[in-house]
Design a protein around this motif. Sequence first.
Motif, PDB file in Angstrom:
ATOM      1  N   PRO A 180       0.616  -1.343  -0.109  1.00  0.00           N
ATOM      2  CA  PRO A 180       0.078  -0.028   0.004  1.00  0.00           C
ATOM      3  C   PRO A 180       0.826   1.179  -0.117  1.00  0.00           C
ATOM      4  CG  PRO A 180       0.230  -0.506   2.321  1.00  0.00           C
ATOM      5  CD  PRO A 180       0.762  -1.809   1.219  1.00  0.00           C
ATOM      6  N   ILE A 181       0.220   2.299  -0.642  1.00  0.00           N
ATOM      7  CA  ILE A 181       1.019   3.555  -0.534  1.00  0.00           C
ATOM      8  C   ILE A 181       0.387   4.672  -0.010  1.00  0.00           C
ATOM      9  CG2 ILE A 181       2.002   5.374  -2.293  1.00  0.00           C
ATOM     10  CD1 ILE A 181       1.679   2.994  -4.358  1.00  0.00           C
ATOM     11  N   LEU A 182       0.859   5.367   0.869  1.00  0.00           N
ATOM     12  CA  LEU A 182       0.191   6.559   1.801  1.00  0.00           C
ATOM     13  C   LEU A 182       0.418   7.777   0.865  1.00  0.00           C
ATOM     14  CD1 LEU A 182      -1.128   7.196   4.339  1.00  0.00           C
ATOM     15  CD2 LEU A 182       1.095   7.840   5.201  1.00  0.00           C
ATOM     16  N   LYS A 183      -1.035   8.066   0.319  1.00  0.00           N
ATOM     17  CA  LYS A 183      -0.956   9.388  -0.482  1.00  0.00           C
ATOM     18  C   LYS A 183      -1.895  10.520   0.287  1.00  0.00           C
ATOM     19  CE  LYS A 183      -3.735  10.592  -4.413  1.00  0.00           C
ATOM     20  NZ  LYS A 183      -4.740  10.260  -5.564  1.00  0.00           N
ATOM     21  N   ALA A 235       1.585  13.702  -2.385  1.00  0.00           N
ATOM     22  CA  ALA A 235       3.068  13.219  -1.992  1.00  0.00           C
ATOM     23  C   ALA A 235       2.649  11.516  -1.524  1.00  0.00           C
ATOM     24  CB  ALA A 235       3.421  13.867  -0.685  1.00  0.00           C
ATOM     25  N   TYR A 236       3.382  10.695  -1.837  1.00  0.00           N
ATOM     26  CA  TYR A 236       3.175   9.354  -1.781  1.00  0.00           C
ATOM     27  C   TYR A 236       4.426   8.664  -0.967  1.00  0.00           C
ATOM     28  CZ  TYR A 236       0.269  10.053  -5.837  1.00  0.00           C
ATOM     29  OH  TYR A 236      -0.905  10.503  -6.725  1.00  0.00           O
ATOM     30  N   PHE A 237       4.033   8.346  -0.050  1.00  0.00           N
ATOM     31  CA  PHE A 237       5.165   7.625   1.041  1.00  0.00           C
ATOM     32  C   PHE A 237       4.800   6.060   1.048  1.00  0.00           C
ATOM     33  CE2 PHE A 237       4.103  12.034   2.255  1.00  0.00           C
ATOM     34  CZ  PHE A 237       5.523  12.387   2.746  1.00  0.00           C
ATOM     35  N   PHE A 238       6.129   5.130   0.977  1.00  0.00           N
ATOM     36  CA  PHE A 238       5.984   3.952   0.883  1.00  0.00           C
ATOM     37  C   PHE A 238       6.221   3.606   2.234  1.00  0.00           C
ATOM     38  CE2 PHE A 238       7.693   4.412  -3.576  1.00  0.00           C
ATOM     39  CZ  PHE A 238       6.508   4.454  -4.140  1.00  0.00           C
ATOM     40  N   PRO A 239       5.907   2.053   2.564  1.00  0.00           N
ATOM     41  CA  PRO A 239       5.863   1.561   4.061  1.00  0.00           C
ATOM     42  C   PRO A 239       7.414   1.555   4.534  1.00  0.00           C
ATOM     43  CG  PRO A 239       4.490   0.543   2.411  1.00  0.00           C
ATOM     44  CD  PRO A 239       5.337   1.219   1.692  1.00  0.00           C
ATOM     45  N   GLU A 240       7.821   1.786   5.527  1.00  0.00           N
ATOM     46  CA  GLU A 240       8.896   1.460   6.433  1.00  0.00           C
ATOM     47  C   GLU A 240       9.403  -0.097   6.349  1.00  0.00           C
ATOM     48  OE1 GLU A 240      12.386   2.878   8.444  1.00  0.00           O
ATOM     49  OE2 GLU A 240      10.831   3.755   7.331  1.00  0.00           O
TER      50      GLU A 240
END
Length: 453
Positions: free
Chosen positions: A68-71, A101-106
């Motif tokens: 999943p991508i945090l948008k 902005a798109y943030f990928f999981p740690e």
Amino acid sequence: METPEKQTKNSIFQSTTAKMIMVGLLTLVLLIPLQFVKELISERAQRQKEVITETNDKWGKSVFFYGPILKIPYTYYEETVSINEKTKETVKQKTAHTNYAYFFPEELKANTDVTTKALNRNNYESVVFNSNMKFEGNYIQPDFSSRNIPHENIQWNKATILIKTTNLKSIKDEVKINFGKTNFTFEPVYDSEAKDSTEALETGYIDLTKILTNQKIAFNFDITYNGSQQIKMVPIGKTTQVNMKSNWASPSFTGNFLPDDKTKKITTSGFVANWKILHINRAFSQQVFGHLPDLRQYAFGVDFVIPVDQYQQNERASKYGFLVIGLTFLIFFLIQSISKISIHIFQYSMIGLALIMFYTLLISITEHSSFMKAYIISGISVIALITLYSVSILKNKKFPVFIGLSLTALYTFIYVIIQLENYALLVGSIGLFLILAEVMYFSRKIDWSNSNS
């Protein structure tokens, strides 16, 4: 009483050289019906591909996945400068725009269980699968400092979680994600600005001010696909760990990353594979501003394709047709030369056509049975036919038995080569060398200088 001229003419046509030329020409002529057989195999193979494509379209195509991508949307201002024509004053105007902005999981962990099965339609077979994919991981606090975006410009209450994938029509259950101990449901969305062929699933708005803390925020979700041919995914986690197991015994690992050799296991009952990929192993960062790039080139996965299907095996067998015809004619020619038995060119033709019938029997029986059974039935039929026919030609049992054993050895040798993949060339080369040695051995005492032999 024959004239010397007529005797010379008969002598020329009965000579060993003339017989060799006629047998050689016949061998070349028989390549014409052999080519027709190859075209038949190609036609049936093409029909199989069409049926498989149609079947896969209905069941489910290849699966490509990343998420999943945090948008998170944010506001930025674009300043425009214009001149008032009346007052001649410079007017500055700010226009608000929304970007993402798109943030990928740690951390991203995926456990995938794939169950394959065969679907049959008419005489054709397609391999499809059902995949149950379980994901878990966590995010850290999104960082906008690299773009100097003020905190107040970030729309924290309108964040969403995005999944990029293919084959949406074959997802079997509702997809929900547990994010920060709250469940959110994914819905399909259309992205007109997408730069790749993927489709998208996206949650509704998430108020991150109520979820994000200084600690890591965990998530988990499941997704089940019906698919075919391939599963591939992109390692978007800073640390991505994937475990895949299946009942498929012939996996082909594909893409930008291969599984760990120490933990990979492939048996006749299936396989287990594990991947661990770090963010430094691929050339994109953990956050993207603007539009998501096409990350397909960084994907990895498994192909669920039959390594050598029945039509490929038939095609490979037909490629040895010239060798079978040539060696069989050579055996008869050597027997004729050693025993002084005369074999008519018509009889060579009947033997050659019988050898070609092997391939038509093989392709037709294979479509209703396994390749091995079809090969055995076709081989026994043709060998028995030629052996019995040679009894009437050679007038004894010794040579026909030798011919039957030779054809059995030849067809067995070709079957072994067809089944081998990595060592086919090596085994084939050694086998041909031994055949050549035997021919040289048995032909060493033939008096080739006797033109009437």
